[in-house]
Design an enzyme around this catalytic site. Structure first.
Site, short mmCIF file in Angstrom:
data_model
loop_
_atom_site.label_atom_id
_atom_site.label_comp_id
_atom_site.label_asym_id
_atom_site.label_seq_id
_atom_site.Cartn_x
_atom_site.Cartn_y
_atom_site.Cartn_z
N LYS A 1 -6.00 -72.62 15.16
CA LYS A 1 -5.82 -71.49 14.25
C LYS A 1 -7.16 -70.80 14.01
CE LYS A 1 -4.07 -70.47 9.58
NZ LYS A 1 -3.58 -71.07 8.32
N SER B 1 1.30 -73.05 3.99
CA SER B 1 1.04 -72.41 5.29
C SER B 1 1.19 -73.31 6.50
CB SER B 1 -0.35 -71.79 5.29
OG SER B 1 -0.42 -70.74 4.36
N SER C 1 0.36 -68.94 6.47
CA SER C 1 -0.58 -68.17 7.27
C SER C 1 -0.75 -68.71 8.69
CB SER C 1 -1.95 -68.17 6.57
OG SER C 1 -2.47 -69.49 6.45
#
Length: 481
Positions: free
Chosen positions: A92, A190, A166
């Site tokens: 990520k 998230s 996210s």
């Protein structure tokens, strides 16, 4: 096993196949690079792909195996040996990868990172190959993955819907078979929300178990780093592989445990189930999410567990004022630390300004309320082992549902989506999203399991039982074969 089956096999099976010489790391990397080139334009899951570096690292992994070191390299969990040798994993874009910029979903980033973040370092030490970096919303501030700079990331199960956030890029990539696992982060749901929206398993571990360095002091204990995977076993392997020491000096001591060892546990549990929503004007539990909860409760009873309905005491407001204070102040601190904060999108900049208006005394008040808040919310776990709730109150929102909205709308919409998830970031205890079939429209459903403090392994064992009874690993979104 053909190329598509191998792409969807998951990192545990891939690691075994590589170690046994049934597939090479280079073959696996090439399969994923071809799929990314062909399918990522539909999804926008990856921001950048490290083609040359991934192939080089794959060749190095294969050379180790050809040299006859497979047995020594494989080792066991807990950071011994290289249990992820040759397996591609995505990162990520909030994690540092040496020599690459870390955008955090914004255009306000600075110079390339001088070194890997600690979780990436441990992942590489376990033998994993970093294949690329995945998309996220700006600063991870909202639970959908759309930004003015990097565009919208789409859900493989329905391209007109969000994969959540996210960690939306990570979820879309794993769900569509573009990689076997991807790093994620969870400051208010998230890891769990994208998992729920994309049909994956996502475990937010106990705060303090996974290293945060070099971001150890940020977000005041809300954020936990982790991984999104296709199966419980994949996650267990990953967490064992990176658990080679204390997470950070400023986190509480966490008793060591092996998640892989927990997979075979079948003890009878007392499980509390609650569908009560925190108070919020936009939050209503949709029928498909309520059905997923009821079906899972029935399944758990059929597996021999005792399941009792309870009510959670969320308090009079949602999100809790304490969480809101920490979130806003943390966003302010994070934005101010950027190389070019003036480039941050208008609504995120407005939220950061609000956080800057909160004095230190208010932050101290919020942090000081953590123990009392946790005690109130954990009352059902006083005489139960696990809590079962929805992950989200509704299915994933359409792409663009919040585009062009101001900070007030954005905050309200986000609060409704994280109503069941964010509270467990404030308490710090482990929680996971477990797939629960699909709704009539084909979108994935899920439920959330919450553990007592420091009892992550209980969630892993129970989730593995659910997976055995209601398998989901081979589910594939249409159009991504």
């Amino acid at each position: 096993m053909d190329a598509t089956d191998l792409a969807y096999a998951g990192i545990a099976e891939q690691a075994e196949l590589i170690a046994a010489g049934e597939v090479s790391s280079r073959e696996l990397v090439d399969i994923y690079l071809e799929r990314i080139a062909r399918l990522n334009p539909k999804l926008n899951a990856f921001r950048v792909v490290f083609e040359e570096r991934a192939r080089m690292e794959a060749d190095q992994a294969d050379a180790r195996l050809r040299a006859g070191s497979s047995a020594a390299e494989r080792g066991g969990g807990g950071g011994v040996g290289r249990p992820l040798l040759g397996v591609p994993i995505a990162v990520k874009d909030e994690q540092d990868v040496a020599g690459e910029v870390t955008t955090c979903g914004t255009n306000a980033y600075g110079e390339p990172a001088p070194a890997d973040s600690e979780i990436v370092r441990r992942m590489r030490a376990a033998g994993a190959i970093v294949i690329g970096k995945t998309q996220m919303p700006e600063m991870g501030a909202v639970p959908w993955t759309e930004s003015a700079t990097w565009g919208a990331t789409r859900n493989p199960w329905e391209l007109q819907h969000s994969p959540g956030g996210s960690s939306g890029g990570s979820a879309a990539a794993v769900s569509a078979g573009l990689v076997g696992a991807a790093l994620a982060g969870d400051g208010g749901g998230s890891i769990r929300i994208p998992s729920a929206y994309c049909g994956l398993f996502g475990l937010k571990t106990q705060w303090g178990r996974v290293p945060l360095a070099p971001q150890s002091g940020t977000w005041h204990g809300l954020v936990v780093y982790g991984v999104l995977t296709r199966s419980v076993r994949d996650s267990a392997l990953f967490y064992d592989a990176i658990a080679d020491g204390p997470a950070d000096p400023d986190t509480p001591v966490v008793p060591p445990s092996s998640f892989l060892d927990a997979l075979g546990e079948t003890r009878t549990l007392r499980i509390a189930v609650s569908s009560k929503l925190p108070p919020s004007p936009l939050t209503k539990l949709r029928a498909e999410n309520r059905e997923a909860l009821a079906e899972t409760a029935a399944l758990l009873r059929s597996l021999g567990h005792e399941v009792n309905e309870v009510e959670l005491d969320h308090g009079p407001l949602e999100p809790a004022p304490e969480f809101t204070v920490i979130y806003l102040r943390s966003l302010h601190e994070t934005v101010n630390a950027l190389a070019h904060p003036e480039r941050v999108e208008r609504r995120i900049r407005a939220l950061a300004r609000l956080g800057g208006m909160l004095p230190q005394g208010v932050l101290d008040w919020a942090l000081g309320r953590r123990a009392a808040y946790a005690a109130r919310l954990n009352e059902p776990l006083g005489d139960h082992d696990v809590l079962l709730t929805p992950v989200t109150p509704a299915p994933p929102p359409p792409i663009g549902a919040n585009e062009g909205r101001g900070w007030l709308w954005t905050t309200t919409a986000a609060s409704a989506m994280v109503a069941h998830a964010a509270c467990w970031n404030f308490t710090g205890q482990a929680a996971c999203s477990v797939p629960a079939g699909r709704a009539a429209d084909g979108l994935p459903r899920a439920v959330q399991l919450i553990a007592k403090p420091n009892e992550d392994a209980t969630l892993v064992a129970l989730a593995a039982q659910i997976e055995a009874a209601r398998p989901w690993k081979q589910d594939r979104p249409p159009g991504f074969s």
